[in-house]
Scaffold this motif. Structure first.
Motif, PDB file in Angstrom:
ATOM      1  N   ILE A 125     -30.898  16.477 -17.878  1.00  0.00           N
ATOM      2  CA  ILE A 125     -31.575  17.209 -18.954  1.00  0.00           C
ATOM      3  C   ILE A 125     -32.104  18.559 -18.457  1.00  0.00           C
ATOM      4  N   TYR A 140     -33.748  16.087 -27.505  1.00  0.00           N
ATOM      5  CA  TYR A 140     -33.190  16.755 -26.323  1.00  0.00           C
ATOM      6  C   TYR A 140     -32.952  15.823 -25.124  1.00  0.00           C
ATOM      7  N   ASN A 141     -33.816  14.799 -24.948  1.00  0.00           N
ATOM      8  CA  ASN A 141     -33.664  13.993 -23.722  1.00  0.00           C
ATOM      9  C   ASN A 141     -33.008  12.637 -23.970  1.00  0.00           C
ATOM     10  N   ARG A 142     -32.384  12.474 -25.139  1.00  0.00           N
ATOM     11  CA  ARG A 142     -31.798  11.188 -25.475  1.00  0.00           C
ATOM     12  C   ARG A 142     -30.626  10.803 -24.569  1.00  0.00           C
ATOM     13  N   GLU A 156     -30.330  11.279 -21.466  1.00  0.00           N
ATOM     14  CA  GLU A 156     -30.894  10.651 -20.283  1.00  0.00           C
ATOM     15  C   GLU A 156     -31.419   9.250 -20.599  1.00  0.00           C
ATOM     16  N   TRP A 157     -31.969   9.096 -21.782  1.00  0.00           N
ATOM     17  CA  TRP A 157     -32.535   7.796 -22.185  1.00  0.00           C
ATOM     18  C   TRP A 157     -31.465   6.703 -22.090  1.00  0.00           C
ATOM     19  N   TYR A 200     -39.010  11.900 -11.193  1.00  0.00           N
ATOM     20  CA  TYR A 200     -39.109  11.733 -12.654  1.00  0.00           C
ATOM     21  C   TYR A 200     -38.710  10.326 -13.078  1.00  0.00           C
ATOM     22  N   ASN A 215     -37.855  16.541 -15.972  1.00  0.00           N
ATOM     23  CA  ASN A 215     -36.799  15.791 -16.645  1.00  0.00           C
ATOM     24  C   ASN A 215     -35.788  15.394 -15.593  1.00  0.00           C
ATOM     25  N   SER A 216     -34.858  14.558 -15.990  1.00  0.00           N
ATOM     26  CA  SER A 216     -33.803  14.165 -15.049  1.00  0.00           C
ATOM     27  C   SER A 216     -32.942  15.400 -14.784  1.00  0.00           C
ATOM     28  N   PHE A 255     -39.475  21.348 -18.989  1.00  0.00           N
ATOM     29  CA  PHE A 255     -38.064  21.013 -18.789  1.00  0.00           C
ATOM     30  C   PHE A 255     -37.764  20.636 -17.342  1.00  0.00           C
ATOM     31  N   LEU A 274     -44.646  15.025 -20.156  1.00  0.00           N
ATOM     32  CA  LEU A 274     -43.883  15.187 -21.398  1.00  0.00           C
ATOM     33  C   LEU A 274     -44.790  15.859 -22.436  1.00  0.00           C
TER      34      LEU A 274
END
Lengths: 324, 536
Positions: free
Chosen positions: B448, B308-310, B312-313, B409, B444-445, B441, B425
Motif C-alpha cells: 500500500i 485504499y488499503n483493502r 493489503e487486508w 506495520y 502501511n504495508s 501512508f 491509521l
C-alpha cells in the motif's frame, strides 16, 4: 316551571355524579387488591402509550431536541403542506397501500383456515403439538427471519436456486427482483404471525356449545357442513374484531423486516412511508427532520382511524358486530 | 392477609420494574452546576485534569489500544474518560439528541457539523472561539493558517461550536489478484483504459470461469455505483457549475447522471452484468461484505475497487492461507482514449461527521482542560506523537531529518483486539488534530505504501471541497438527498440488472424523474454554498 324543571334536572345530575363517585370509592374499598393489581397496567398505559401521544405536537413545530417540545418554534401546518408538495410521497403511499392490502387479503384468512382445520384434528396431542410449532416463529426476530430467507434464496448456494439449477433453470436473485419483494414480505408475515393469530380463533372455537355439533350430526351433517355452518358462524365475532384490528394496522408495515430486505434493486416496490420517514428522521445526512416524520405519521394514523371506523360501521351493519 | 401481602409486593415490583428506566443518572453533587456536572458517572469528570467524552464505540475501542495516545495523555497529564456510543453513525447522532433531551450530555461529544450548527447557537454547545484564543494558542495558529478550516467551523457571528477532524486524503484503489493475472498470462501494465479492463475481465472469465460457475472477475460490496470516476462522470463542483449530488458524496456514491458519460457507464456496467463479468449480487446491491471478502480470498473474483488499503487486508486476512500463490496488487488509475488520466474521487480534508463539541454547561476550567488536551496535538511534539509515536520506540530520525518507523506495520496491526499497539491509521477518529499524509501512508504495508506513493498525486486524485451550508440549506438538502440519492442508485441498478429496460429514451425519462424529485435543486443549493464558501 321550566326553570324549576332545569334546576331539578341539574340537581338529579349532580346527585347521580355523586352517587357514581361514592359507588366507585365503595368499590375501591371493597376490592382494593384488584385495583392495586390494575395500577401497574394503568400506569404503563398512561406513561408509555397515552403520554407519548402528546409528543406528536412536534409535527406542528420545527423541533429541536435542545429547545424541547415546549420551546421549539411553531410552524403550524408547514410540515403537512410539505407532505402534499413532496413529489415522492405518492410513490411511497402507493407502495404502502399495495403492501398493506396484500397483507390483509392474503395473510388474514390463513390463520382462520388453519385453525378451522386444526380444530378438526381428532388426536389432541397432534393438535397441541402442531399449534405449538405454528406459534414458534412468532418469537423469531425479524433479523433472523430475513437471514434465513437470504440463505434459502441465495443465488449461489440457496436451496431454492439449487433446485432451480437441478431442474435446468437459471438461478434467480430473488432478493434483487422488485417483483419478488411483496410476495416474500407476505410469506414472512404469514410464517411469523399465522400461529399467533390462530390461537385467538382456536380459543373462540373452544367456547362453541358441543350440543350444536351433536344436533348437526343427528341431522346428518358431515364435517364440511359443521365447519361451514357451525364453527365459522360461531367464531365470526372474533373474525370481525380481528379484521377491524387488521384494517387499523393497514399502514403499519413491519419496518425492521423491510429495512433488512431493502436494497437498491427492490427500491421501486419496497420503499414505503415508514422507510421514507426513517430516512428523513434517523438517516439524515444533515439535521434530522423529526417534525416532518411525525407529520407523515399523524396523517397515516388519521387515515387508518377513518378506515377502522368505516369497517366498524360496515361490520355493525352487515354482521351486527362492532368493536366500539 | 397473605394474599394482600403478595398483591402489594407484586404491584410494587411491577411498578418498580416499569419505572426502573425512567429518570436521569443525577448525582447528589449536581447542585445546579449544569447537565455535564449533573450526569454522574457518565457526566462530567470531577477531576480537574480529566474530562468525559461521548464517542462511537468502535473509535473508543481503537483509542484504548493506541500506545501513542497513552503517551499523549502522559505528556499532557490529562485523561479522557470515554462514554461509548453505538456503532452506527446515525445512531451516534440520534443518541446525542436523546442525551440533549435527557440532560445527560458529557463534557464533550463526537457529533457532526450539521448538529453543532443548529444546537450551538441554541445554547447546547459552548462557543469555543474565545477559549481557543485564550487556552489553545497552537490550535488558534492552525485556524489562522487554514482559512478553509476557519470558514467551515466559524459561524456568521464568529462563534465556533465544533472542531472538525482532519482526514488523510485518498482515493479508492483498484486492487487485483496479481497471481490470477500472471497465471492467465495477462500483463497488468497493459490495462490502461476501461475498455482494456473489460477485455481483461473477458479473458479472465474464459480462463477461470469455464470450470467455476461462481467466478466473476469484478466483485465488491454494497453500492455498485462507484465507478463514475472511470468514466469521467463523478459529481463535481466549481465556481461555474455544480453537477450531481456533491454533498456527502465527494468520494463514495459520486455521480453526475446528466453527464453523457454516465450513459456510457451504465451501458458498460450492463454489458459486464450480462456477460457475467461483475458479480450479479454486487451489481444488484445485495452483496454483503462477508460474501465479497470470501470471494476475493477463495478465488471467485480477481478485481475490486474499494478502500485504499483493502488489497493489503486480503493478504493479511486469509489470502495466503487459501492459496500459497496469493498476491494482491494495485493498478494505476485509468486513462481515457486520449491518454489523459481519469482522476479518482477523494474524501474531503475535513471530516464533517467527526466533530468535537463541548457541552455549554461545562465550567471554564473544564473547557480549558479540553482545549489544552486538543491543543497539544497542534504542537510540534503532539503532531510527532500522533503521527509517528515516540522516538526510539516507534520511529527514528534519519540524518536528513526525515522519520522512519522502526516497528513493523504487519506485526503491530495483527496484535489481538484489546491489546496495546503502535498504530497510526489517521483515517480513524481519535482527537481533532492535523494529519501528516506522508506518515499516514508510510504506516502501511509495502504494497500500500508503494501504491500510495504512485497514486496519491494531484495528477491522479480529484480535489474534494468542504462546503459551508446555512442551517436552512442543510435542512432542505438533507431532505432532498434522502429522496434523490437512493432513487438515483436504485434506478441505475435497475438498468444494469435488467429490471428496467435500458435505452436512450428510458435514460432521458430517468434524468427527468430525478430532476423532478429535486436533483436540479440540490445542484443549485450546492453552487450557492460553493460561492458562499469561496466567495466567488
Amino acid at each position: 316551571m321550566a326553570g324549576r324543571k332545569k334546576a331539578g334536572t341539574a340537581l338529579a345530575s349532580g346527585q347521580r355524579k355523586k352517587g357514581i363517585i361514592q359507588d366507585f370509592i365503595k368499590s375501591i374499598k371493597k376490592d382494593w387488591i384488584l385495583y392495586l393489581l390494575l395500577l401497574p397496567g394503568l400506569l404503563s398505559l398512561i406513561l408509555f402509550k397515552i403520554g407519548p401521544v402528546g409528543g406528536m405536537i412536534i409535527a406542528f413545530e420545527k423541533f429541536s431536541a435542545f429547545q424541547g417540545v415546549f420551546g421549539s418554534p411553531w410552524v403550524w401546518f408547514d410540515n403537512f403542506k410539505k407532505i402534499f408538495a413532496d413529489p415522492y410521497i405518492p410513490k411511497v403511499v402507493i407502495n404502502t397501500i399495495i403492501l398493506a392490502i396484500l397483507t390483509v387479503v392474503v395473510v388474514f384468512p390463513i390463520p382462520i383456515i388453519f385453525s378451522l382445520f386444526l380444530n378438526e384434528v381428532r388426536l389432541k396431542w397432534v393438535r397441541s403439538t402442531v399449534q405449538s410449532f405454528s406459534f414458534l416463529p412468532y418469537f423469531i426476530s425479524a433479523a433472523v427471519m430475513v437471514s434465513i430467507l437470504y440463505t434459502i434464496l441465495s443465488p449461489g448456494s440457496g436451496i431454492v436456486n439449487n433446485l432451480i439449477r437441478s431442474l435446468g433453470g437459471e438461478p434467480i436473485n430473488f432478493m434483487a427482483k422488485p417483483g419478488w419483494f411483496r410476495p416474500l414480505y407476505v410469506i414472512l408475515e404469514i410464517w411469523q404471525t399465522f400461529g399467533y393469530s390462530a390461537i385467538i380463533y382456536i380459543a373462540a372455537m373452544m367456547n362453541i356449545d358441543p350440543s350444536l355439533y351433536e344436533a348437526a350430526e343427528v341431522d346428518g351433517a358431515n364435517r364440511w357442513d359443521k365447519i361451514l355452518k357451525i364453527t365459522l358462524p360461531c367464531i365470526s365475532t372474533s373474525v370481525i374484531v380481528m379484521l377491524i384490528i387488521s384494517v387499523g394496522n393497514i399502514f403499519t408495515v413491519n419496518l425492521d423486516r423491510i429495512l433488512l430486505m431493502y436494497n437498491s434493486s427492490v427500491y421501486d416496490t419496497a420503499d414505503v412511508i415508514q422507510t421514507y420517514v426513517y430516512r428523513m428522521a434517523f438517516e439524515s445526512k444533515g439535521f434530522p427532520d423529526y417534525s416532518y416524520g411525525t407529520a407523515v405519521n399523524i396523517l397515516k394514523s388519521v387515515i387508518a382511524f377513518v378506515l377502522v371506523s368505516f369497517v366498524n360501521k360496515m361490520a355493525d351493519k352487515f354482521a351486527e358486530t362492532r368493536l366500539f | 392477609m397473605r394474599k394482600r401481602m403478595i398483591s402489594v409486593i407484586l404491584t410494587a415490583a411491577m411498578i418498580g420494574t416499569m419505572l426502573a428506566g425512567c429518570g436521569g443518572k443525577t448525582d447528589s453533587k449536581g447542585g445546579g452546576a449544569g447537565q455535564a456536572e449533573q450526569a454522574g458517572g457518565e457526566g462530567s469528570s470531577a477531576d480537574g485534569n480529566s474530562y468525559t467524552m461521548f464517542m462511537r464505540n468502535t473509535y473508543v475501542n481503537w483509542i484504548k489500544e493506541l500506545k501513542w495516545y497513552d503517551a499523549a495523555e502522559a505528556n499532557t497529564g490529562i485523561h479522557v474518560e470515554y462514554v461509548e456510543g453505538p456503532d452506527d453513525f446515525n445512531d451516534v447522532y440520534s443518541e446525542i439528541d436523546q442525551r440533549i433531551i435527557s440532560n445527560t450530555l458529557p463534557d464533550a461529544v463526537m457529533t457532526k457539523l450539521a448538529q453543532t450548527n443548529v444546537y450551538g447557537p441554541q445554547g447546547a454547545f459552548a462557543d469555543l472561539a474565545p477559549y481557543i484564543k485564550q487556552y489553545a494558542p497552537n490550535l488558534q495558529k492552525y485556524i489562522d493558517e487554514n482559512p478553509d478550516y476557519a470558514a467551515l467551523v466559524t459561524d456568521e457571528n464568529g462563534a465556533i461550536y465544533g472542531l472538525v477532524k482532519e482526514s488523510p486524503i485518498f482515493t479508492d484503489y483498484l486492487g487485483y489478484r496479481a497471481d490470477h493475472l500472471e497465471k492467465a498470462g495477462i500483463d497488468p501494465a497493459s490495462i490502461k483504459t476501461v475498455d482494456d479492463f473489460t477485455e481483461t475481465m473477458r479473458a479472465l472469465k474464459e480462463f477461470y470461469g469455464k470450470d467455476n460457475p461462481n467466478y466473476y472477475p469484478l466483485d465488491g460490496r454494497e453500492n455498485p455505483i462507484r465507478f463514475a470516476a472511470w468514466f469521467d462522470c463523478p459529481s463535481n463542483i466549481s465556481a461555474e457549475e455544480s453537477n450531481g449530488i456533491y454533498i456527502d458524496h465527494q468520494k463514495d456514491g459520486s455521480l453526475d447522471i446528466m453527464d453523457e458519460n454516465a450513459y456510457t457507464m451504465v451501458e458498460t456496467m450492463k454489458a459486464w452484468y450480462d456477460e457475467g463479468l461483475i458479480n450479479p449480487e454486487f451489481a444488484a446491491n445485495t452483496r454483503t461484505e462477508g460474501d465479497w471478502e470470501a470471494a476475493m480470498i477463495n478465488g471467485n473474483a480477481t478485481f475490486m475497487y474499494d478502500y485504499y488499503n483493502r488489497a493489503e487486508w486480503f493478504m493479511a486476512n486469509g489470502g495466503k492461507d487459501a492459496d500459497p500463490d496469493y498476491q494482491m496488487g494495485v493498478l494505476d488509475m485509468f486513462q481515457d482514449e486520449n491518454g489523459n488520466i481519469l482522476k479518482g474521487t477523494s474524501c474531503c480534508k475535513y471530516k464533517e461527521d467527526c466533530v468535537t463539541a463541548v457541552n455549554a454547561q461545562c465550567s471554564e476550567e473544564k473547557i480549558k482542560t479540553i482545549l489544552t488536551f486538543i491543543d497539544y496535538f497542534y504542537t510540534e511534539e503532539g503532531m510527532i506523537v500522533a503521527n509517528y509515536g515516540v522516538e526510539g520506540e516507534s520511529f527514528k530520525t534519519e540524518s536528513d531529518g526525515s522519520k522512519t518507523f522502526i516497528v513493523d506495520y504487519a506485526a503491530e496491526e495483527a496484535t489481538p483486539e484489546g491489546e496495546k499497539r503502535w498504530s497510526f491509521l489517521g483515517d480513524r477518529f481519535t482527537v481533532c488534530r492535523p494529519i501528516d499524509n506522508e506518515a499516514f501512508f508510510a504506516w502501511n504495508s509495502p504494497l500500500i505504501a508503494e501504491a500510495a506513493e504512485r497514486i496519491n498525486t494531484d495528477e491522479n486524485v480529484m480535489k474534494a471541497y468542504n462546503l459551508k451550508y446555512t442551517v436552512e440549506q442543510t435542512e432542505e438538502l438533507s431532505n432532498l438527498v434522502a429522496t434523490v440519492f437512493d432513487a438515483e442508485i436504485a434506478g441505475i441498478v435497475s438498468f444494469v440488472t435488467g429490471n428496467k429496460e435500458f435505452s436512450a429514451d428510458a435514460w432521458k425519462a430517468f434524468q427527468d424523474e430525478m430532476n423532478g424529485l429535486g436533483l436540479s435543486r440540490i445542484e443549485e443549493i450546492q453552487l450557492e454554498a460553493y460561492h458562499a464558501t469561496f466567495g466567488n
